[in-house]
Scaffold this motif. Structure first.
Motif, PDB file in Angstrom:
ATOM      1  N   VAL A  42       0.857  -1.182   0.000  1.00 35.81           N
ATOM      2  CA  VAL A  42       0.000   0.000   0.000  1.00 35.81           C
ATOM      3  C   VAL A  42       0.895   1.234   0.000  1.00 35.81           C
ATOM      4  N   LEU A  43       0.846   2.020  -1.052  1.00 41.47           N
ATOM      5  CA  LEU A  43       1.602   3.268  -1.077  1.00 41.47           C
ATOM      6  C   LEU A  43       0.668   4.403  -0.665  1.00 41.47           C
ATOM      7  N   LEU A  44       0.988   5.038   0.441  1.00 39.77           N
ATOM      8  CA  LEU A  44       0.147   6.111   0.956  1.00 39.77           C
ATOM      9  C   LEU A  44       0.812   7.424   0.559  1.00 39.77           C
ATOM     10  N   PHE A  45       0.304   8.048  -0.489  1.00 36.62           N
ATOM     11  CA  PHE A  45       0.964   9.206  -1.083  1.00 36.62           C
ATOM     12  C   PHE A  45       0.388  10.483  -0.492  1.00 36.62           C
ATOM     13  N   GLN A  46       1.241  11.292   0.091  1.00 33.22           N
ATOM     14  CA  GLN A  46       0.817  12.569   0.661  1.00 33.22           C
ATOM     15  C   GLN A  46       1.029  13.657  -0.391  1.00 33.22           C
ATOM     16  N   VAL A 353       1.396  -7.594   4.624  1.00 38.76           N
ATOM     17  CA  VAL A 353       0.958  -6.313   4.078  1.00 38.76           C
ATOM     18  C   VAL A 353       1.939  -5.243   4.543  1.00 38.76           C
ATOM     19  N   THR A 354       2.438  -4.472   3.616  1.00 42.55           N
ATOM     20  CA  THR A 354       3.355  -3.378   3.952  1.00 42.55           C
ATOM     21  C   THR A 354       2.779  -2.074   3.438  1.00 42.55           C
ATOM     22  N   LEU A 355       2.736  -1.097   4.328  1.00 43.41           N
ATOM     23  CA  LEU A 355       2.279   0.238   3.958  1.00 43.41           C
ATOM     24  C   LEU A 355       3.494   1.160   3.980  1.00 43.41           C
ATOM     25  N   ALA A 356       3.689   1.896   2.900  1.00 41.84           N
ATOM     26  CA  ALA A 356       4.829   2.815   2.798  1.00 41.84           C
ATOM     27  C   ALA A 356       4.329   4.182   2.392  1.00 41.84           C
ATOM     28  N   THR A 357       4.878   5.215   2.997  1.00 39.50           N
ATOM     29  CA  THR A 357       4.447   6.565   2.635  1.00 39.50           C
ATOM     30  C   THR A 357       5.303   7.125   1.510  1.00 39.50           C
ATOM     31  N   ALA A 358       4.793   8.196   0.883  1.00 39.52           N
ATOM     32  CA  ALA A 358       5.503   8.875  -0.197  1.00 39.52           C
ATOM     33  C   ALA A 358       4.955  10.291  -0.264  1.00 39.52           C
ATOM     34  N   SER A 359       5.671  11.169  -0.934  1.00 36.45           N
ATOM     35  CA  SER A 359       5.167  12.534  -1.102  1.00 36.45           C
ATOM     36  C   SER A 359       5.919  13.194  -2.250  1.00 36.45           C
ATOM     37  N   ASP A 360       5.340  14.230  -2.854  1.00 38.55           N
ATOM     38  CA  ASP A 360       6.018  14.894  -3.990  1.00 38.55           C
ATOM     39  C   ASP A 360       7.434  15.286  -3.581  1.00 38.55           C
ATOM     40  N   VAL A 382       7.608   3.204   6.889  1.00 37.24           N
ATOM     41  CA  VAL A 382       7.245   1.914   6.323  1.00 37.24           C
ATOM     42  C   VAL A 382       6.686   1.077   7.462  1.00 37.24           C
ATOM     43  N   VAL A 383       5.479   0.583   7.269  1.00 32.25           N
ATOM     44  CA  VAL A 383       4.731  -0.044   8.362  1.00 32.25           C
ATOM     45  C   VAL A 383       4.288  -1.434   7.945  1.00 32.25           C
ATOM     46  N   GLY A 384       4.445  -2.410   8.831  1.00 34.19           N
ATOM     47  CA  GLY A 384       3.957  -3.744   8.516  1.00 34.19           C
ATOM     48  C   GLY A 384       4.635  -4.766   9.392  1.00 34.19           C
ATOM     49  N   GLY A 385       4.049  -5.967   9.444  1.00 31.37           N
ATOM     50  CA  GLY A 385       4.614  -7.025  10.266  1.00 31.37           C
ATOM     51  C   GLY A 385       5.962  -7.516   9.779  1.00 31.37           C
ATOM     52  N   ALA A 386       6.238  -7.314   8.497  1.00 32.68           N
ATOM     53  CA  ALA A 386       7.514  -7.792   7.952  1.00 32.68           C
ATOM     54  C   ALA A 386       8.617  -6.752   8.092  1.00 32.68           C
ATOM     55  N   VAL A 387       8.270  -5.583   8.626  1.00 32.14           N
ATOM     56  CA  VAL A 387       9.247  -4.496   8.721  1.00 32.14           C
ATOM     57  C   VAL A 387      10.147  -4.704   9.931  1.00 32.14           C
ATOM     58  N   ASN A 388      11.428  -4.531   9.743  1.00 28.23           N
ATOM     59  CA  ASN A 388      12.352  -4.471  10.881  1.00 28.23           C
ATOM     60  C   ASN A 388      12.270  -3.061  11.446  1.00 28.23           C
ATOM     61  N   GLY A 389      11.274  -2.818  12.283  1.00 26.95           N
ATOM     62  CA  GLY A 389      10.956  -1.477  12.710  1.00 26.95           C
ATOM     63  C   GLY A 389      11.758  -1.007  13.904  1.00 26.95           C
ATOM     64  N   ASN A 449      23.222  -0.153  -0.436  1.00 31.14           N
ATOM     65  CA  ASN A 449      21.839  -0.530  -0.182  1.00 31.14           C
ATOM     66  C   ASN A 449      21.503  -0.289   1.287  1.00 31.14           C
ATOM     67  N   PRO A 450      21.171   0.941   1.625  1.00 38.25           N
ATOM     68  CA  PRO A 450      20.899   1.259   3.030  1.00 38.25           C
ATOM     69  C   PRO A 450      19.631   0.597   3.574  1.00 38.25           C
ATOM     70  N   LEU A 451      18.819   0.031   2.671  1.00 40.20           N
ATOM     71  CA  LEU A 451      17.550  -0.560   3.091  1.00 40.20           C
ATOM     72  C   LEU A 451      17.593  -2.088   3.038  1.00 40.20           C
ATOM     73  N   ALA A 452      18.785  -2.644   3.033  1.00 38.12           N
ATOM     74  CA  ALA A 452      18.910  -4.096   2.888  1.00 38.12           C
ATOM     75  C   ALA A 452      18.145  -4.836   3.977  1.00 38.12           C
ATOM     76  N   ASN A 453      18.078  -4.267   5.184  1.00 36.41           N
ATOM     77  CA  ASN A 453      17.431  -4.978   6.286  1.00 36.41           C
ATOM     78  C   ASN A 453      16.056  -4.438   6.632  1.00 36.41           C
ATOM     79  N   LEU A 454      15.517  -3.618   5.774  1.00 32.32           N
ATOM     80  CA  LEU A 454      14.249  -2.951   6.107  1.00 32.32           C
ATOM     81  C   LEU A 454      13.105  -3.965   6.253  1.00 32.32           C
ATOM     82  N   LEU A 455      13.070  -4.915   5.333  1.00 33.27           N
ATOM     83  CA  LEU A 455      11.952  -5.860   5.318  1.00 33.27           C
ATOM     84  C   LEU A 455      12.465  -7.289   5.370  1.00 33.27           C
ATOM     85  N   LEU A 456      11.747  -8.115   6.152  1.00 36.11           N
ATOM     86  CA  LEU A 456      12.127  -9.523   6.250  1.00 36.11           C
ATOM     87  C   LEU A 456      11.857 -10.247   4.944  1.00 36.11           C
TER      88      LEU A 456
END
Lengths: 456, 623
Positions: A42-46, A353-360, A382-389, A449-456
């Motif tokens: 889910v991309l939540l675009f602001q 399910v992963t929800l990620a935000t975005a904006s112009d 970035v929000v979700g159960g698979a996220v290394n939050g 790749n700074p986001l290598a560990n972001l998601l399981l």
């Protein structure tokens, strides 16, 4: 070099991709085979450009004071809501210790604390790594038409400025199908927003998920007053879609026939959707996220195991009256994301399910009296159960001017490219590196790749 | 002399007489031959001659047949009526245009006054908030100045302000009404003057956040708000990249697209300083005590005032121009607007969009080029030889004539790619005019209150006049629709941007509701409630006659379906409906049984026929 997508390039590459996939499946279990269960992005675009400097606020005393001094007019209008004591410190140690969220984002803060929300710092469109020196010297390729709403919205969604016809969400859907992970459906990619570029692919056509599917009044009239039914009209429309002489007639008729088919199916499925058991706010963001949740709840009926959604939150272009408008927008987003996360947990599907935000773009650190102006890099959740939050990924520059990532007035030159951000989400969905390279043309310009560990 | 030269010579004489060009001999010491006259006039007037000059063929073309008349009226008005079609067939389009140019303009501020006069209170009153919408429906459907109002509507999609956001523009309809009145006043005037009036208007000042904009403060780092500077360049004058006169991108190497970008962020920062120091005569703080005080209301419907202390005194540099230090706000604005208007790209940028609002979504380079020439020269000679336009760059009267009468519009070379999807708002006005919908009283028809999205009734137009979702309008002029044949051909088709799985049925339900005369079944309790909310004591029964169509003529054809559909085809679709569509619709309508001695079946057949036509592809694509 900058690459803009073109269809010919894409299709010829995807054939090669399928060939290599066939080989891979005999040599080692691909992610595709492990991952044949449902997943949704889910991309939540602001829309409008959310003020990143009001999303992540410096918390260390010195930095906070520096920030408050630069934004003194805004801060006095915010009042106690931006007093340091009102802020929600992200962590007591580690990279995120120096930062806090505004009090309106308490729900996201709770998800961060429990480890299901991550903060990604300073994301924005980049062609290649860029800093203040290279930006002003002109030695790097830059994204086109910086600071322009429609172009940056387009770049975020599609890697091309205004005039782009496909977005990386839709391309991800095409590629997931190409890799054999998913199948093409009317409901592979959906939008609940006014916009749909992000979820448009070459094969994947976005579905606009309305409140409940719409019944045609014409059906009622004809059925009650006339023996004839509309089936013949529908067939004629279908024929026009294929063979009418005028190009716009074909396009309109084709779109109408597709809409009829999809709406009928959507209505019947959602008509039987279970109650979510979670209360969503009745505002534009809450209602959209509730609809997405209902569609996810009916994923078996929709019968497609990868879905990509676009949700649109509007009103972020806070050139003026920012202290009165932005906190409300924050609260609304926070309530929606919290309710959405809860409903995913209730369904036992939160790690799918992963929800990620975005904006112009983010905005200027300097204010204009009662608001801020267009920026560039911004901070995302970035929000979700698979996220290394519970962590900050990437860097957040200091609250000052003329630092190494300052494009002027505290506009941030991104340190993570949208392509890198998108790639981490695409990998999680099951895309291989070849697919990602096709969807994200500038990805190979970035070696880290700074986001290598972001998601399981 | 050869025949062609005689014709040319005659044209010159007529031209000279039309121009009252009496000083030519003193200007150039012209010789006595027609050739000399040709040379002199050409030198002085540049590319004055155009294809339609003194051309009786073109003069007769738009109204040559009933079908062509209906088609032209759909382009130049809010919809053809039966009486218009029969009155205009065989007449001169020049006469019609001149008549339209001389019609008294509709008065938006007076209409607002009359709505407000019946309200016991204004702030938070639903009818006050909707007054500008109500006024638009009235003037577009019933106004005599049809072409001018079409121009107003077109300009409202370029110089966008929107009052659906629940902010001050919603609470003070004066602002949008004033904007509407400016578009009306300058609709046949000059774009440069219109741009200046808009710049000083409180509606635009509020919408693009420069109302109360202050000069920079080096101590705090505060800089002027850049919003208006950016959008006046990007949306209101020149766009982003340099254009040739034919609308193609001028070659350049500023950006990776290979286009020449017209300005950078420094230009915007410099231009932003110009738009400082403007505010209403009664500012926000003063308005708190009595939001409905006459001076507060008036401040929203007159030009903003200049507060010199808040205007930037520094030098202002943008687009290669430097306005000196200590230049006043008024002078800075004048210099800035002059500089903006002088950019060559302004011609094709605006011309292309205006063409898109009237005739075709993807105009050819030739079409754009010809209209740009007229925009730049500020003059156009109608087919009957009359010259319209004041001769200054940006003349909108000349431009609209050029758009409507261009040969590509009257005789498209590629008819299968020419044209546009009819705008949803125009479909509704066309219906209301074609069927003489009585009582243009949108206040008594709740289905018209919010057309932006799908209402609780499952209806909507995806377009609410003067309520676009943002300054980027309902759709973008450069939208290339994915997954379509037109998109694959690289055509720009803006109206397809609002065609979605949601808006398609929403429109169908909307037009079916009105076509079937369903306002007659209005729920009176809804309108009693509205009476309570607005404080207006009106008879709820008025809702049941609001926007009721007059199908008396059509009903006489209810038992002659070929004739009925021929009539609807002509009136609504300009004769473009396919036989296949007519046949399948006739089958459906024939399923409504005729009942001897009763009338209801006639009304049902007609309503159904209208709904089927107005939801058909053949009607919705106008070419």
């Amino acid at each position: 070099m900058t690459h803009f997508l073109n269809r010919r390039h894409f299709l010829s590459s995807s054939l090669g991709c399928l060939g290599s996939l066939a080989m891979a499946s005999f040599t080692q279990p691909s992610r595709a085979q492990e991952n044949d269960e449902y997943q949704a992005l889910v991309l939540l675009f602001q829309f409008g450009g959310v003020d990143c400097h009001d999303v992540v606020i410096p918390y260390g005393v010195g930095e906070y004071n520096e920030y408050a001094n630069i934004r003194s007019e805004l801060m006095s209008a915010y009042g106690s809501d931006r007093a340091r004591s009102s802020l929600l410190q992200l962590a007591s140690s580690g990279a995120s210790a120096g930062f806090a969220l505004p009090p309106e984002l308490s729900g996201i803060k709770a998800l961060f604390d429990e480890g299901t929300a991550a903060l990604v710092g300073n994301v924005g469109p980049l062609v290649e790594p860029t800093n203040r020196d290279s930006f002003s010297a002109g030695g790097v390729a830059l994204p086109p038409r910086l600071f322009s709403h429609n172009d940056q919205q387009s770049l975020w969604q599609s890697s091309s400025p205004e005039g782009a016809s496909v977005g990386w969400g839709g391309l991800f859907s095409d590629l997931l199908i190409g890799q054999g992970i998913s199948t093409l459906s009317d409901f592979s990619a959906l939008t609940t927003a006014r916009d749909r570029l992000f979820v448009t692919g070459y094969e994947t056509a976005p579905y606009t998920a309305s409140a409940g599917g719409l019944n045609l009044d014409l059906n009622d009239i004809v059925n009650s007053q006339a023996d004839g039914n509309l089936a013949a009209v529908y067939q004629m429309l279908r024929a026009q879609g294929e063979s009418a002489a005028h190009i716009l007639t074909r396009d309109f008729a084709g779109a109408t026939v597709s809409a009829f088919d999809a709406n009928i199916e959507y209505s019947s499925i959602l008509g039987g959707a279970p109650d979510l058991g979670v209360a969503f706010q009745a505002d534009p963001v809450g209602t959209q996220l509730e609809r997405v949740a209902k569609i996810i709840a009916s994923r078996q009926e929709f019968g497609v195991n990868r879905q990509i959604f676009l949700v649109g939150a509007y009103g972020y272009d806070t050139h003026s009256a920012q202290p009165t408008s932005l906190p409300n927008l924050h609260s609304r987003l926070d309530a929606g994301v919290s309710a959405f996360s809860e409903s995913m947990k209730n369904m036992g599907i939160f790690n799918r399910v992963t929800l990620a935000t975005a904006s112009d773009f983010g905005r200027t650190l300097a204010d204009n009296g009662d608001g801020t102006d267009h920026g560039w890099g911004g901070h995302q959740f970035v929000v979700g159960g698979a996220v290394n939050g519970g962590s900050l990924y990437g860097d957040i520059p200091p609250p000052s001017f003329e630092h190494g990532q300052d494009a002027g007035r505290g506009r941030l030159i991104p340190t993570i490219a949208v392509d890198q951000y998108a790639a981490s989400l695409g990998r999680w969905l099951g895309l291989d590196e070849s697919s990602l390279a096709q969807a994200l043309p500038n990805l190979d310009n970035f070696s880290s790749n700074p986001l290598a560990n972001l998601l399981l | 002399m050869q025949g062609a030269t005689v014709v040319a010579a005659v044209r010159i004489l007529v031209l000279l007489i039309a121009l009252g060009f009496s000083n030519i001999s003193s200007a150039q010491g012209a010789g006595n031959t027609f050739i000399d006259l040709l040379r002199v006039v050409k030198d002085v007037r540049g590319e004055f001659f155009d294809d339609n000059f003194g051309d009786p063929e073109t003069d007769a073309l738009p109204f040559a047949s009933e079908a062509s008349t209906s088609r032209f009226l759909a382009q130049a008005t809010f919809g053809a009526t039966r009486s218009d079609v029969s009155a205009l067939v065989g007449t001169s389009v020049s006469d019609w245009l001149l008549q339209q140019f001389s019609e008294d303009p509709s008065d938006y501020l007076a209409t607002l006054d009359s709505y407000q006069a019946q309200l016991p209170f204004l702030i938070l009153n639903p009818w006050n908030r909707s007054a500008t919408t109500f006024a638009f429906w009235q003037h577009s459907i019933a106004g005599k100045d049809q072409l001018r109002q079409r121009m107003v509507y077109a300009l409202s999609q370029i110089l966008v302000i929107s009052n659906g956001g629940g902010n001050a523009l919603t609470e003070y309809p004066e602002a949008v009404a004033y904007h509407q009145s400016l578009l009306t006043e300058f609709g046949f005037g000059n774009y440069r003057e219109l741009l200046e009036a808009i710049t000083y208007s409180p509606g635009m000042g509020y919408f693009l956040t420069y109302m109360g904009n202050q000069k920079g403060d080096p101590d705090t780092g505060r800089q002027p708000d850049e919003n208006y500077a950016r959008e006046i360049l990007q949306l209101f004058t020149m766009g982003l990249v340099a254009l040739n006169d034919d609308g193609t991108a001028a070659s350049g190497s500023n950006d990776d697209n290979g286009s020449a970008e017209l300005y950078d962020n420094d230009d915007i920062t410099g231009l932003a300083k110009v738009f400082t120091g403007l505010d209403r005569s009664v500012n926000a703080a003063q308005g708190q005590n009595d939001p409905e005080a006459p001076e507060v209301l008036r401040s929203w419907r007159e030009p903003m005032a200049v507060y010199p202390a808040r205007h930037s005194a520094s030098a202002k540099t943008f687009l290669g121009l430097t306005i000196p230090e200590n230049t006043s706000a008024e002078d800075s604005i004048t210099l800035a607007l002059d500089r903006l208007m002088s950019v060559a790209s302004v011609g094709p940028f605006l011309s292309r969009q205006l063409i898109q609002r009237f005739t075709t979504s993807n105009p050819s380079a030739g079409y754009i080029s010809r209209v740009t020439q007229v925009f730049n020269n500020g003059r156009y000679s109608l087919p009957n030889g009359t010259v319209v336009g004041g001769g200054l760059r940006g003349d909108l009267k000349a431009t609209i004539a050029a758009i409507l009468l261009d040969r590509e519009n009257l005789q498209p070379e590629a008819p299968n790619t020419f044209g546009k999807l009819r705008e949803p708002v125009l479909r509704f006005t066309q219906w209301a005019r074609a069927f003489n919908a009585g009582a243009i009283t949108p206040e008594y028809t709740v289905e018209l209150y919010d057309l932006s999205s799908v209402s609780i009734y499952g209806q909507g137009l995806a377009q609410h006049p003067f309520r676009a979702p943002s300054v980027f309008n309902f759709y973008r002029p450069g939208y290339v629709p994915p997954g379509t044949d037109s998109g694959a051909a690289g055509m720009t088709v803006p109206e397809l941007q609002i065609l979605t799985t949601e808006t398609i049925p929403a429109y169908m339900n909307f037009i079916t509701f009105f076509a079937m005369a369903n306002t007659q079944y209005a729920d009176l309790s809804t309108y009693r409630e509205i009476g309570g909310l607005t404080g207006v004591n009106f008879d709820p029964e008025l809702a049941r006659t609001s926007f009721l169509p007059d199908y008396s003529y059509e009903k006489t054809l209810a038992d002659d379906l070929p004739e009925l559909f021929a009539h609807l085809n002509l009136l609504l679709a300009g004769g473009a409906m396919s036989q296949a569509a007519v046949d399948s619709f006739s089958d459906v309508v024939a399923g409504v049984p005729a009942e001897a001695g009763e009338d209801d079946w006639r009304a049902t057949r007609v309503g159904l026929a209208v709904a089927l036509v107005m939801t058909s592809a053949d009607y919705l694509v106008a070419y």
